[in-house]
Design a protein around this motif. Structure first.
Motif, PDB file in Angstrom:
ATOM      1  N   MET A 234       0.852  -1.188   0.000  1.00 41.00           N
ATOM      2  CA  MET A 234       0.000   0.000   0.000  1.00 41.00           C
ATOM      3  C   MET A 234       0.889   1.238   0.000  1.00 41.00           C
ATOM      4  O   MET A 234       1.811   1.344   0.803  1.00 41.00           O
ATOM      5  CB  MET A 234      -0.902   0.014   1.240  1.00 41.00           C
ATOM      6  CG  MET A 234      -1.880   1.169   1.250  1.00 41.00           C
ATOM      7  SD  MET A 234      -2.947   1.118   2.709  1.00 41.00           S
ATOM      8  CE  MET A 234      -2.366   2.597   3.538  1.00 41.00           C
TER       9      MET A 234
ATOM     10  N   LEU B 161      -4.853   3.911   8.320  1.00 42.21           N
ATOM     11  CA  LEU B 161      -4.716   2.692   9.125  1.00 42.21           C
ATOM     12  C   LEU B 161      -5.841   1.719   8.819  1.00 42.21           C
ATOM     13  O   LEU B 161      -5.627   0.505   8.724  1.00 42.21           O
ATOM     14  CB  LEU B 161      -4.685   3.035  10.614  1.00 42.21           C
ATOM     15  CG  LEU B 161      -3.361   3.584  11.111  1.00 42.21           C
ATOM     16  CD1 LEU B 161      -3.510   4.164  12.515  1.00 42.21           C
ATOM     17  CD2 LEU B 161      -2.282   2.507  11.083  1.00 42.21           C
TER      18      LEU B 161
ATOM     19  N   VAL C 184      -5.153  -0.078   5.542  1.00 43.80           N
ATOM     20  CA  VAL C 184      -4.182  -1.176   5.588  1.00 43.80           C
ATOM     21  C   VAL C 184      -4.927  -2.505   5.681  1.00 43.80           C
ATOM     22  O   VAL C 184      -4.650  -3.442   4.933  1.00 43.80           O
ATOM     23  CB  VAL C 184      -3.201  -1.010   6.777  1.00 43.80           C
ATOM     24  CG1 VAL C 184      -2.335  -2.244   6.937  1.00 43.80           C
ATOM     25  CG2 VAL C 184      -2.327   0.217   6.584  1.00 43.80           C
TER      26      VAL C 184
ATOM     27  N   ALA D  24      -2.949  -5.151   2.740  1.00 42.98           N
ATOM     28  CA  ALA D  24      -1.531  -4.849   2.538  1.00 42.98           C
ATOM     29  C   ALA D  24      -0.671  -5.532   3.595  1.00 42.98           C
ATOM     30  O   ALA D  24      -1.041  -5.597   4.767  1.00 42.98           O
ATOM     31  CB  ALA D  24      -1.312  -3.339   2.592  1.00 42.98           C
ATOM     32  N   ASP D  25       0.462  -6.057   3.148  1.00 42.47           N
ATOM     33  CA  ASP D  25       1.425  -6.608   4.097  1.00 42.47           C
ATOM     34  C   ASP D  25       2.670  -5.723   4.197  1.00 42.47           C
ATOM     35  O   ASP D  25       3.597  -6.025   4.928  1.00 42.47           O
ATOM     36  CB  ASP D  25       1.787  -8.053   3.779  1.00 42.47           C
ATOM     37  CG  ASP D  25       2.217  -8.280   2.343  1.00 42.47           C
ATOM     38  OD1 ASP D  25       2.372  -7.303   1.590  1.00 42.47           O
ATOM     39  OD2 ASP D  25       2.388  -9.440   1.964  1.00 42.47           O
TER      40      ASP D  25
ATOM     41  N   VAL E  33       3.475  -1.217   3.914  1.00 41.38           N
ATOM     42  CA  VAL E  33       3.127   0.153   3.551  1.00 41.38           C
ATOM     43  C   VAL E  33       4.439   0.874   3.251  1.00 41.38           C
ATOM     44  O   VAL E  33       5.380   0.800   4.045  1.00 41.38           O
ATOM     45  CB  VAL E  33       2.385   0.883   4.693  1.00 41.38           C
ATOM     46  CG1 VAL E  33       2.118   2.341   4.321  1.00 41.38           C
ATOM     47  CG2 VAL E  33       1.088   0.169   5.047  1.00 41.38           C
TER      48      VAL E  33
ATOM     49  N   ILE F 167       1.517   5.835  11.421  1.00 40.98           N
ATOM     50  CA  ILE F 167       1.227   4.611  10.673  1.00 40.98           C
ATOM     51  C   ILE F 167       2.202   3.515  11.097  1.00 40.98           C
ATOM     52  O   ILE F 167       1.806   2.379  11.359  1.00 40.98           O
ATOM     53  CB  ILE F 167       1.303   4.856   9.143  1.00 40.98           C
ATOM     54  CG1 ILE F 167       0.315   5.941   8.706  1.00 40.98           C
ATOM     55  CG2 ILE F 167       1.069   3.558   8.380  1.00 40.98           C
ATOM     56  CD1 ILE F 167      -1.133   5.693   9.006  1.00 40.98           C
TER      57      ILE F 167
ATOM     58  N   ALA G  47       0.208   0.372  12.557  1.00 42.13           N
ATOM     59  CA  ALA G  47      -0.168  -0.581  11.505  1.00 42.13           C
ATOM     60  C   ALA G  47       0.179  -2.003  11.924  1.00 42.13           C
ATOM     61  O   ALA G  47       1.157  -2.242  12.627  1.00 42.13           O
ATOM     62  CB  ALA G  47       0.537  -0.231  10.200  1.00 42.13           C
TER      63      ALA G  47
ATOM     64  N   CYS H 178       1.161  -4.282   9.957  1.00 48.64           N
ATOM     65  CA  CYS H 178       2.046  -4.838   8.941  1.00 48.64           C
ATOM     66  C   CYS H 178       3.342  -4.029   8.952  1.00 48.64           C
ATOM     67  O   CYS H 178       3.462  -3.054   9.683  1.00 48.64           O
ATOM     68  CB  CYS H 178       1.387  -4.811   7.559  1.00 48.64           C
ATOM     69  SG  CYS H 178       1.149  -3.164   6.883  1.00 48.64           S
TER      70      CYS H 178
ATOM     71  N   VAL I 248       6.050  -1.338   7.809  1.00 49.54           N
ATOM     72  CA  VAL I 248       5.917   0.011   7.261  1.00 49.54           C
ATOM     73  C   VAL I 248       7.322   0.527   6.941  1.00 49.54           C
ATOM     74  O   VAL I 248       8.206   0.464   7.790  1.00 49.54           O
ATOM     75  CB  VAL I 248       5.227   0.970   8.243  1.00 49.54           C
ATOM     76  CG1 VAL I 248       5.161   2.388   7.674  1.00 49.54           C
ATOM     77  CG2 VAL I 248       3.823   0.470   8.592  1.00 49.54           C
TER      78      VAL I 248
END
Length: 140
Positions: free
Chosen positions: A6, A93, A96, A101-102, A104, A125, A129, A131, A133
């Motif tokens: 993402m 957020l 995500v 998304a895995d 960002v 984020i 998040a 995932c 980032v």
């Protein structure tokens, strides 16, 4: 390793995103991942678009251009917000999870004194998040 990346984009400031966009494209090619470019807008007219339909059209064109130029698979997702300046982090957020998304990849400014008072978008984020980032500083 990554399947969906993402990339938050502000179409009003595309020229400031070069380094982050290049990084995301390189990662997408390396891992065979899809990129979803996410843009946040409001229902009221802005400097970028008169309405959400026009914004979505511009975001779709941006994603197609990135896909063509970067030899990647890309899509676009428009998100609506009543006040993007105040709640963009929360909207991103949520995106995500919605996009699956895995990773960002997002652009950020160089830290300054105000970041001690108000955290940057990238910082929030990265902190919240669920995932990985990657915050990319600087421009190309």
């Amino acid at each position: 390793m990554f399947k969906k990346i993402m990339v938050p984009v502000d179409l009003a400031h595309k020229e400031d995103l070069g380094k982050a966009l290049n990084c995301a494209r390189d990662l997408a090619r390396h891992y065979g991942a899809e990129i979803v470019y996410v843009g946040v807008t409001t229902t009221t007219p802005s400097q970028t678009a008169h309405n959400p339909k026009e914004y979505q059209s511009k975001l779709d064109a941006f994603a197609q251009e990135q896909a063509r130029d970067g030899d990647i698979t890309a899509s676009a997702k428009m998100l609506l917000s009543h006040d993007p300046r105040s709640d963009v982090d929360d909207v991103l957020l949520k995106a995500v999870g919605d996009t699956g998304a895995d990773l960002v990849v997002m652009a950020s400014h160089m830290p300054n004194i105000l970041d001690y008072v108000w955290p940057s978008n990238g910082g929030k984020i990265a902190e919240h998040a669920k995932c990985s980032v990657m915050v990319v500083r600087g421009q190309v």
